[in-house]
Design a protein around this motif. Sequence first.
Motif, PDB file in Angstrom:
ATOM      1  N   ASP A   1       0.697  -1.194  -0.332  1.00 55.12           N
ATOM      2  CA  ASP A   1       0.223   0.419  -0.320  1.00 55.12           C
ATOM      3  C   ASP A   1       1.028   1.375  -0.161  1.00 55.12           C
ATOM      4  N   LEU A   2       2.316   1.205   0.339  1.00 54.13           N
ATOM      5  CA  LEU A   2       3.186   2.068   0.557  1.00 54.13           C
ATOM      6  C   LEU A   2       4.381   1.711   0.195  1.00 54.13           C
ATOM      7  N   ILE A   3       5.120   2.420  -0.718  1.00 54.05           N
ATOM      8  CA  ILE A   3       6.701   1.874  -0.353  1.00 54.05           C
ATOM      9  C   ILE A   3       8.177   4.154  -0.247  1.00 54.05           C
ATOM     10  N   LEU A   4       8.481   3.142   0.918  1.00 53.39           N
ATOM     11  CA  LEU A   4       9.599   3.928   1.034  1.00 53.39           C
ATOM     12  C   LEU A   4      10.797   3.153   0.520  1.00 53.39           C
ATOM     13  N   VAL A   5      11.542   4.347  -0.441  1.00 49.99           N
ATOM     14  CA  VAL A   5      12.648   3.833  -1.028  1.00 49.99           C
ATOM     15  C   VAL A   5      13.325   4.976  -0.914  1.00 49.99           C
ATOM     16  N   ASP A   6      14.941   4.746  -0.171  1.00 50.35           N
ATOM     17  CA  ASP A   6      16.152   5.183  -0.128  1.00 50.35           C
ATOM     18  C   ASP A   6      16.681   6.234  -1.182  1.00 50.35           C
ATOM     19  N   LEU A   7      17.186   6.806  -1.997  1.00 49.29           N
ATOM     20  CA  LEU A   7      18.009   7.433  -2.765  1.00 49.29           C
ATOM     21  C   LEU A   7      19.081   7.186  -3.334  1.00 49.29           C
ATOM     22  N   MET A   8      19.520   6.767  -2.530  1.00 52.35           N
ATOM     23  CA  MET A   8      21.342   6.282  -2.920  1.00 52.35           C
ATOM     24  C   MET A   8      21.464   4.524  -2.309  1.00 52.35           C
ATOM     25  N   LEU A   9      21.322   3.736  -3.801  1.00 54.32           N
ATOM     26  CA  LEU A   9      21.109   2.096  -3.292  1.00 54.32           C
ATOM     27  C   LEU A   9      22.028   1.328  -4.087  1.00 54.32           C
ATOM     28  N   PRO A  10      23.921   1.710  -4.227  1.00 51.85           N
ATOM     29  CA  PRO A  10      23.768   2.828  -3.068  1.00 51.85           C
ATOM     30  C   PRO A  10      24.207   3.704  -3.618  1.00 51.85           C
ATOM     31  N   ASP A  11      24.064   3.541  -5.455  1.00 50.63           N
ATOM     32  CA  ASP A  11      24.677   4.602  -6.824  1.00 50.63           C
ATOM     33  C   ASP A  11      23.776   5.992  -6.418  1.00 50.63           C
ATOM     34  N   PRO A  12      24.344   6.646  -6.308  1.00 54.52           N
ATOM     35  CA  PRO A  12      23.559   8.251  -5.944  1.00 54.52           C
ATOM     36  C   PRO A  12      22.368   8.067  -6.916  1.00 54.52           C
ATOM     37  N   ASP A  13      21.875   7.422  -7.872  1.00 52.42           N
ATOM     38  CA  ASP A  13      20.410   7.773  -8.319  1.00 52.42           C
ATOM     39  C   ASP A  13      19.600   6.787  -8.241  1.00 52.42           C
ATOM     40  N   ASP A  14      20.081   5.893  -7.733  1.00 50.84           N
ATOM     41  CA  ASP A  14      19.211   4.279  -7.673  1.00 50.84           C
ATOM     42  C   ASP A  14      17.895   5.048  -7.358  1.00 50.84           C
ATOM     43  N   GLY A  15      17.896   5.685  -6.549  1.00 53.25           N
ATOM     44  CA  GLY A  15      16.180   5.552  -5.553  1.00 53.25           C
ATOM     45  C   GLY A  15      15.365   6.352  -7.450  1.00 53.25           C
TER      46      GLY A  15
ATOM     47  N   LEU B   1      13.407   8.471   0.470  1.00 48.53           N
ATOM     48  CA  LEU B   1      14.492   9.368   1.146  1.00 48.53           C
ATOM     49  C   LEU B   1      15.574   9.610   1.078  1.00 48.53           C
ATOM     50  N   SER B   2      16.093  10.785   2.223  1.00 54.03           N
ATOM     51  CA  SER B   2      17.441  10.740   1.784  1.00 54.03           C
ATOM     52  C   SER B   2      18.120  10.811   2.545  1.00 54.03           C
ATOM     53  N   SER B   3      19.188  10.939   2.723  1.00 56.58           N
ATOM     54  CA  SER B   3      20.594  11.348   4.181  1.00 56.58           C
ATOM     55  C   SER B   3      20.628  12.747   3.283  1.00 56.58           C
ATOM     56  N   LEU B   4      20.440  12.904   1.896  1.00 53.26           N
ATOM     57  CA  LEU B   4      20.551  14.616   1.084  1.00 53.26           C
ATOM     58  C   LEU B   4      19.576  15.244   2.818  1.00 53.26           C
ATOM     59  N   THR B   5      19.741  15.952   2.416  1.00 53.19           N
ATOM     60  CA  THR B   5      18.899  17.659   2.585  1.00 53.19           C
ATOM     61  C   THR B   5      17.901  18.421   1.662  1.00 53.19           C
ATOM     62  N   ARG B   6      16.292  18.339   1.864  1.00 52.48           N
ATOM     63  CA  ARG B   6      15.667  18.768   0.567  1.00 52.48           C
ATOM     64  C   ARG B   6      15.737  20.240  -0.061  1.00 52.48           C
ATOM     65  N   ALA B   7      17.208  20.760   0.420  1.00 56.38           N
ATOM     66  CA  ALA B   7      17.600  21.624  -0.182  1.00 56.38           C
ATOM     67  C   ALA B   7      18.539  21.153  -1.088  1.00 56.38           C
ATOM     68  N   GLU B   8      19.211  20.093  -0.849  1.00 58.68           N
ATOM     69  CA  GLU B   8      20.293  19.287  -1.560  1.00 58.68           C
ATOM     70  C   GLU B   8      19.567  18.377  -2.515  1.00 58.68           C
ATOM     71  N   MET B   9      18.069  19.007  -2.738  1.00 64.36           N
ATOM     72  CA  MET B   9      17.455  17.400  -4.104  1.00 64.36           C
ATOM     73  C   MET B   9      17.117  18.109  -5.672  1.00 64.36           C
ATOM     74  N   ASP B  10      17.449  19.184  -4.995  1.00 66.61           N
ATOM     75  CA  ASP B  10      17.421  19.896  -6.806  1.00 66.61           C
ATOM     76  C   ASP B  10      15.695  20.463  -7.243  1.00 66.61           C
ATOM     77  N   ASP B  11      15.406  20.502  -6.307  1.00 68.08           N
ATOM     78  CA  ASP B  11      13.487  21.183  -6.285  1.00 68.08           C
ATOM     79  C   ASP B  11      13.003  19.763  -7.015  1.00 68.08           C
ATOM     80  N   LEU B  12      13.377  17.900  -6.264  1.00 64.63           N
ATOM     81  CA  LEU B  12      12.953  16.711  -6.102  1.00 64.63           C
ATOM     82  C   LEU B  12      12.476  16.578  -8.014  1.00 64.63           C
ATOM     83  N   ARG B  13      14.067  17.334  -8.424  1.00 67.71           N
ATOM     84  CA  ARG B  13      13.620  17.015 -10.446  1.00 67.71           C
ATOM     85  C   ARG B  13      14.684  16.078 -10.378  1.00 67.71           C
TER      86      ARG B  13
END
Lengths: 482, 136
Positions: free
Chosen positions: B49-63, B85-97
Amino acid sequence: MTDPTSTTDEPRLDPADPGCHHRGGAERELVARIQWLMHLRWAAAASVIVFGAFVVHLYRTEHKVAYFLGILGLASAIAAYNALFTHYWRKMLESGHPPRTRAHLFANLQIGVDLLALTAYALLTGGPASPVLSHFVFHVIFASILLSTRAAYAWATVATGLGTLVIFLGAAPGQLAIVPEGILLGRFPLMVFAGFVALVYLSAYLATHIVQRLRQHEAEARRFLSQLQAKADELSQANQNLQSAQMMQTAYMRRVSHELRSPLSAISNSLQVVGEGYAGDLPDRAEQIVGRAHGRIEDLLRMVNDLLALSRARSTRPREYLEPISLPAVTAEVCELLGERAELKGVTLINEMPPELPNVLGDREEIVQLVTNLTANAIKYTEEQGTVNIRGREEAGQVVVEVADTGIGIDEDELPNLFQEFYRTKRGRDYQAVGTGLGLAITRAIVDQHGGTIEVASKVGEGSTFTVRMPQGGPGSQPVAG
Amino acid sequence: MAERLILIVDDDPDIAEAMGLVLESTGAEVRIEEDVDAGIAAALEMRPDLILVDLMLPDPDDGYFFVHRLRSEGEYGARVPVVLLSSLTRAEMDDLRYPEVEGAPFEAGEPVPISAFLEKPTPPARLLGAANDLLG
């Protein structure tokens, strides 16, 4: 003329081809002038009829009709060979652009045929007394402009020969002269001849001299242009390298950021989950220890975050990475983000930024951090029922943002140290134990990188006002990014 | 959230376990996978019903690759709520693009089709709040 379909390695001429710039202006000029010469010849054919008829009518007393017919025949011949030239030139252009030697040959051919036609025209209109005798000069000038200096003098010699023919043949009694014979006797033809030769060679000398100078200047300009192009290429390459280095640096920083924060996040998460009893109940003492450990890890995370932010803020970025940013939009976003924090603390957060302020040119991530740092700081050091007010205005080409609070204030002797790394005021430490002392250093670094200024005015117990001035930038004053 | 199935795709077993404990406290069933392929396979097989996915799995753009692949997997893949999910901050996420990645199937600069973004470490209250919002 050679077969226009034959292949050759010679440079080809195309006035519309920018590559011609590299082959030189002389070739482009040649193509353009050949076409211009052909256009001009239609007008020349018409003027031969009108002007020739007028001269014959003025000078001749007998055989007028024969001379008129002669003039008409000459004009028709000029029109006919011009039509042939135009057709041939068009074919040459259609079959690909003419090689340079063929264009030169074509220019020589036209000048030669024109000189022959001019000879006939001068003979029909008065020989040494013809008003068109001086027109031989035009073709010498054309040759000087279009061809080499040697070719120009060769054509000057041909023009002199043909002009001499006109002068002496036209002066022979009972021949083609159309003016009273008395005038043409004696020294008159010799004087005309001397004047004519001087005119033709002087014209060749002046024209070739000027053209040579122009060609020298053009060659220098081309050399300069090519050096400029080489410099531009170097600059472009350097810019690409810089951008590529910047991208690598950004990727590297992201990786470092991730690698440093990941284990700390895992520890923090695990401690908090255990501390809050999600993994089973803990004895009170254990819960306290885990809670304190979690607090220390959170402090460390904050420190890592701030050090990474400071490092990022101090790295120079190429202007291509900057974008027009609306500070009112950023402020609105920050107020939304921190509204809950202010509310929880009982602090009133007021956003009074006028929406029509001009944009600033900046790194969006950093501008958001700048406004966030100042606002979060203001909330942090303001007591319950206090107020944090964000104002803005335009002033002398700058956008001014003020974050004013009614907080605890800063001692005057501590103000100069406020933007140093790890510096925390005594009053600040007493009021709020948690803090890295890096927030204002980051803020200062961001402002510096954007060519702005930051200053603070404060009174203990009354509050502080941080004023940031940023240069306007980016297209228009409409909010672009927020 | 009782009887809800939640998939966590994260290569950090400590974080995955901690998050799993928090989500299981609501009665939800949690499954953990460690990489993109296993995550996609589990999502399609179990239809959580819900999926939580990390961004670096382990490569930086796997998510990003995970989200893009999932969203092209039929109606379920298109609609299932996904939290990045990411250890990077929201500000480092390039507007989630989506970032520019050589040979990537996604268009750089396009918004990443996720339901929410959570920074790590994620306090239990924030994680539960996001899960509640998305699961209703």
